[in-house]
Scaffold this motif. Structure first.
Motif, PDB file in Angstrom:
ATOM      1  N   VAL A  96       0.841  -1.205   0.000  1.00 56.88           N
ATOM      2  CA  VAL A  96       0.000   0.000   0.000  1.00 56.88           C
ATOM      3  C   VAL A  96       0.870   1.246   0.000  1.00 56.88           C
ATOM      4  N   MET A  97       1.847   1.275   0.911  1.00 56.72           N
ATOM      5  CA  MET A  97       2.729   2.440   1.020  1.00 56.72           C
ATOM      6  C   MET A  97       3.626   2.554  -0.215  1.00 56.72           C
ATOM      7  N   LEU A  98       4.089   1.421  -0.713  1.00 55.80           N
ATOM      8  CA  LEU A  98       4.959   1.420  -1.887  1.00 55.80           C
ATOM      9  C   LEU A  98       4.244   2.017  -3.089  1.00 55.80           C
ATOM     10  N   ARG A  99       3.008   1.605  -3.312  1.00 56.25           N
ATOM     11  CA  ARG A  99       2.259   2.134  -4.461  1.00 56.25           C
ATOM     12  C   ARG A  99       1.900   3.605  -4.277  1.00 56.25           C
ATOM     13  N   MET A 100       1.765   4.046  -3.059  1.00 58.85           N
ATOM     14  CA  MET A 100       1.550   5.484  -2.823  1.00 58.85           C
ATOM     15  C   MET A 100       2.702   6.279  -3.422  1.00 58.85           C
ATOM     16  N   LEU A 101       3.915   5.844  -3.128  1.00 56.93           N
ATOM     17  CA  LEU A 101       5.091   6.545  -3.639  1.00 56.93           C
ATOM     18  C   LEU A 101       5.174   6.453  -5.160  1.00 56.93           C
ATOM     19  N   LEU A 102       4.970   5.273  -5.686  1.00 56.21           N
ATOM     20  CA  LEU A 102       5.094   5.074  -7.129  1.00 56.21           C
ATOM     21  C   LEU A 102       4.035   5.865  -7.890  1.00 56.21           C
ATOM     22  N   ASN A 103       2.824   5.920  -7.351  1.00 56.12           N
ATOM     23  CA  ASN A 103       1.742   6.665  -8.014  1.00 56.12           C
ATOM     24  C   ASN A 103       2.044   8.156  -8.095  1.00 56.12           C
ATOM     25  N   TYR A 104       2.807   8.658  -7.122  1.00 57.13           N
ATOM     26  CA  TYR A 104       3.095  10.093  -7.085  1.00 57.13           C
ATOM     27  C   TYR A 104       4.445  10.445  -7.711  1.00 57.13           C
ATOM     28  N   GLY A 105       4.927   9.584  -8.617  1.00 55.58           N
ATOM     29  CA  GLY A 105       6.086   9.957  -9.412  1.00 55.58           C
ATOM     30  C   GLY A 105       7.426   9.521  -8.889  1.00 55.58           C
ATOM     31  N   TYR A 106       7.454   8.494  -8.066  1.00 56.40           N
ATOM     32  CA  TYR A 106       8.746   7.989  -7.591  1.00 56.40           C
ATOM     33  C   TYR A 106       9.598   7.561  -8.784  1.00 56.40           C
ATOM     34  N   ASP A 107      10.897   7.877  -8.738  1.00 54.43           N
ATOM     35  CA  ASP A 107      11.801   7.583  -9.853  1.00 54.43           C
ATOM     36  C   ASP A 107      12.184   6.101  -9.833  1.00 54.43           C
ATOM     37  N   LEU A 122       2.960   6.088 -19.489  1.00 53.71           N
ATOM     38  CA  LEU A 122       4.296   6.493 -19.062  1.00 53.71           C
ATOM     39  C   LEU A 122       4.739   7.776 -19.767  1.00 53.71           C
ATOM     40  N   LYS A 123       4.389   7.893 -21.051  1.00 46.97           N
ATOM     41  CA  LYS A 123       4.774   9.076 -21.825  1.00 46.97           C
ATOM     42  C   LYS A 123       4.061  10.317 -21.304  1.00 46.97           C
ATOM     43  N   ILE A 124       2.768  10.183 -21.042  1.00 50.59           N
ATOM     44  CA  ILE A 124       2.003  11.324 -20.508  1.00 50.59           C
ATOM     45  C   ILE A 124       2.570  11.752 -19.167  1.00 50.59           C
ATOM     46  N   ARG A 125       2.867  10.810 -18.309  1.00 49.67           N
ATOM     47  CA  ARG A 125       3.415  11.127 -16.985  1.00 49.67           C
ATOM     48  C   ARG A 125       4.778  11.802 -17.107  1.00 49.67           C
ATOM     49  N   LYS A 126       5.570  11.354 -18.077  1.00 47.05           N
ATOM     50  CA  LYS A 126       6.878  11.974 -18.284  1.00 47.05           C
ATOM     51  C   LYS A 126       6.716  13.406 -18.762  1.00 47.05           C
ATOM     52  N   CYS A 127       5.751  13.646 -19.642  1.00 43.83           N
ATOM     53  CA  CYS A 127       5.499  15.002 -20.133  1.00 43.83           C
ATOM     54  C   CYS A 127       4.980  15.908 -19.022  1.00 43.83           C
ATOM     55  N   MET A 128       4.193  15.346 -18.129  1.00 40.35           N
ATOM     56  CA  MET A 128       3.685  16.128 -16.998  1.00 40.35           C
ATOM     57  C   MET A 128       4.820  16.556 -16.075  1.00 40.35           C
ATOM     58  N   GLY A 129       5.777  15.665 -15.897  1.00 42.77           N
ATOM     59  CA  GLY A 129       6.883  15.978 -14.993  1.00 42.77           C
ATOM     60  C   GLY A 129       6.550  15.606 -13.564  1.00 42.77           C
ATOM     61  N   ARG A 130       7.586  15.341 -12.787  1.00 42.72           N
ATOM     62  CA  ARG A 130       7.365  14.879 -11.410  1.00 42.72           C
ATOM     63  C   ARG A 130       6.723  15.935 -10.526  1.00 42.72           C
ATOM     64  N   LEU A 131       7.020  17.204 -10.780  1.00 42.70           N
ATOM     65  CA  LEU A 131       6.430  18.257  -9.958  1.00 42.70           C
ATOM     66  C   LEU A 131       4.915  18.274 -10.090  1.00 42.70           C
ATOM     67  N   ARG A 132       4.420  18.076 -11.298  1.00 39.76           N
ATOM     68  CA  ARG A 132       2.972  18.073 -11.513  1.00 39.76           C
ATOM     69  C   ARG A 132       2.342  16.781 -10.986  1.00 39.76           C
ATOM     70  N   LEU A 133       3.072  15.683 -11.074  1.00 35.01           N
ATOM     71  CA  LEU A 133       2.561  14.443 -10.506  1.00 35.01           C
ATOM     72  C   LEU A 133       2.430  14.556  -8.993  1.00 35.01           C
ATOM     73  N   ARG A 134       3.274  15.391  -8.390  1.00 30.46           N
ATOM     74  CA  ARG A 134       3.198  15.628  -6.955  1.00 30.46           C
ATOM     75  C   ARG A 134       2.121  16.651  -6.605  1.00 30.46           C
ATOM     76  N   CYS A 135       1.429  17.169  -7.609  1.00 25.60           N
ATOM     77  CA  CYS A 135       0.375  18.165  -7.391  1.00 25.60           C
ATOM     78  C   CYS A 135      -0.877  17.717  -8.144  1.00 25.60           C
ATOM     79  N   PRO A 136      -1.651  16.818  -7.562  1.00 22.11           N
ATOM     80  CA  PRO A 136      -2.803  16.239  -8.260  1.00 22.11           C
ATOM     81  C   PRO A 136      -3.793  17.263  -8.792  1.00 22.11           C
TER      82      PRO A 136
END
Length: 502
Positions: free
Chosen positions: A350-361, A455-469
């Motif tokens: 549960v905790m692992l997927r939380m991190l991965l969903n929010y842009g963990y490298d 994966l491509k869309i998430r990469k275009c969004m960037g990690r900062l935006r993934l951290r800001c739902p």
């Protein structure tokens, strides 16, 4: 035989005994004529009778003793005058009689702890005594040896009876801020700090004295707070008092005010933000208030998210992630080649997927310079007192006490990457796991176009935006697609799964 004795006879007899005792004591006094503050035997009988009368509340007897003026100037072994004794009695009339019998020069005299009669009255939350002393001109800004003023003591008025410095925090606690108000009316300065630099507003916030805090907010200078190096926001968060925190936020206090360096050095973790205090306490109410008010979660040397992960607090972790906590932070104490947060989630899906969903490298975890080559032999296994710089994920997950988790962890991580290469060391361990056949299939076959697009869309969004739902709400995409891009199907916490132990 007549056994009746009049009150006058008793008084005369007592006066005679006092005179005899005083004469005997005068014979044995040192040549200086001064009593030794360390020896009660040098206190006059008059002083002892006055103190006894004050403590028993006998107004008439005390009035008769006021003619012994010199005894009202005597102090016991801890520096207490009769006026100090009277200041802590419930009967205001006793204080009034004692004050009138005492010289003006002793009204501000302090005990050995630096406490004036007014200070003691405030400490004991005796509002009538406080009012009477202030009306008669006692100084409301005198400090004791700890640097506490009467106002600061009043703001700190809730504690244990055995603690002389905090016993009487009652004056400004929950239902009785009257002494604080009274002191302010008579010129007490809310901007006079104690020796530690704390102001009355800090103490009230730390102790959770909401009503006292309401009184102190409008009379406290922001410049004085800045000079102190700490905000009352920190104090309310440290004390876990969300109502006080809410009041301070509404009053305009900056939730991102950072502790001054001279304050931070007293903490091993060199914390800076009020949010860090709230997270450390596991205080969800205060964390919500601070984040909603704009508190930044990535300002401290030790990331707030790291604290929440170590606690294993799902709600706290989810809250921080939704407000932009950096899942890719690196811990200075134990630097790893991969983002440090992962080490706290290896046993919890549960905790692992939380991190991965929010842009963990995730890709960085598979970045091993050795590849198919044999890894260098390590004489010691695991973390040691000597920090090994740039430790690889494969080195960590293949430790003897973690390798049984390797298959499950890697299988989850493959949902968040394109094609990756597994190094020889990790592969050797994975081949012994029950999930190896599934992992091997994913590694040796092309990924679906749907997965690659996400994966491509998430990469275009960037990690900062993934951290800001909230950013996703502005994208002109169907809700179903948004949910897919954010890995909602793997958001186990939102699905009501609160335990993810493998």
């Amino acid at each position: 035989m007549d056994n009746y004795t009049s009150d006058e006879d008793i008084d005369d007899d007592f006066d005679t005994q006092l005179i005899i005792q005083q004469s005997l004591q005068d014979i044995h006094k040192p040549g200086t004529g001064q009593q030794s503050p360390e020896d009660e035997s040098f206190l006059s009988a008059y002083y002892k009778k006055i103190v006894e009368t004050i403590e028993t509340g006998k107004e008439d007897v005390l009035s008769q003793l006021t003619k012994y003026h010199s005894a009202f100037d005597e102090a016991d072994e801890i520096g207490w005058l009769p006026l100090h004794k009277a200041a802590v009695q419930l009967n205001k009339n006793i204080l009034e009689i004692t004050l009138k019998a005492s010289k003006l020069s002793v009204w501000e005299q302090t005990t050995h702890n630096g406490e004036t009669p007014l200070f003691l009255a405030v400490s004991n939350c005796l509002l009538e005594n406080v009012s009477f002393l202030l009306l008669n001109g006692c100084n409301p800004n005198t400090k004791n040896v700890e640097g506490n003023s009467p106002l600061l003591t009043g703001a700190n008025a809730l504690g244990q009876a055995s603690d002389s410095s905090s016993i009487l925090l009652e004056a400004a606690s929950g239902g009785n801020p009257d002494s604080v108000t009274l002191l302010l009316e008579y010129g007490a300065d809310a901007n006079v700090p104690k020796n530690s630099g704390h102001l009355p507003i800090h103490v009230a916030a730390d102790r959770g004295h909401l009503l006292a805090l309401k009184t102190l907010v409008p009379v406290t200078d922001f410049a004085a707070i800045k000079r102190s190096g700490i905000s009352p926001i920190h104090c309310a968060a440290a004390g876990a008092h969300p109502k006080c925190l809410e009041l301070l936020i509404q009053a305009g206090f900056d939730v991102n005010f950072m502790l001054d360096q001279r304050i931070r050095k007293h903490y091993d973790d060199h914390r800076k933000s009020a949010l860090y205090f709230a997270v450390s306490n596991g205080d969800l109410s205060s964390v919500k208030l601070l984040l909603s008010a704009g508190a930044m979660p990535n300002q401290d040397p030790v990331n707030c998210l790291q604290i929440a992960l170590r606690m294993g607090n799902y709600e706290l972790v989810s809250l921080l992630l939704r407000h932009g906590a950096n899942v890719n932070y690196f811990c200075r104490v134990n630097p790893l080649h991969f983002p440090s947060a992962l080490q706290y989630t290896l046993k919890d899906e549960v905790m692992l997927r939380m991190l991965l969903n929010y842009g963990y490298d995730t890709e960085l975890c598979f970045d091993c310079p050795h590849g198919d080559k044999v890894h260098r032999f390590s004489a010691s296994e695991g973390w040691t007192s000597t920090v090994i710089k740039d430790t690889m994920f494969c080195e960590v997950i293949t430790l003897s006490w973690l390798q049984h988790l390797s298959g499950k962890v890697v299988r989850v991580m493959l949902d968040y990457v394109d094609q990756v290469r597994i190094c020889s060391k990790l592969k050797a361990v994975l081949q012994k796991q029950g999930l190896w056949s599934e992992i091997h299939f994913i590694l040796t076959n092309p990924r679906s176009l749907k997965h690659l697009c996400r994966l491509k869309i998430r990469k275009c969004m960037g990690r900062l935006r993934l951290r800001c739902p909230v950013f996703m709400s502005f994208l002109p995409l169907p809700s179903r697609l948004k949910a897919y891009v954010l890995y909602k199907e793997y958001d186990l916490y939102e699905q009501g799964i609160f335990t993810g132990t493998w």
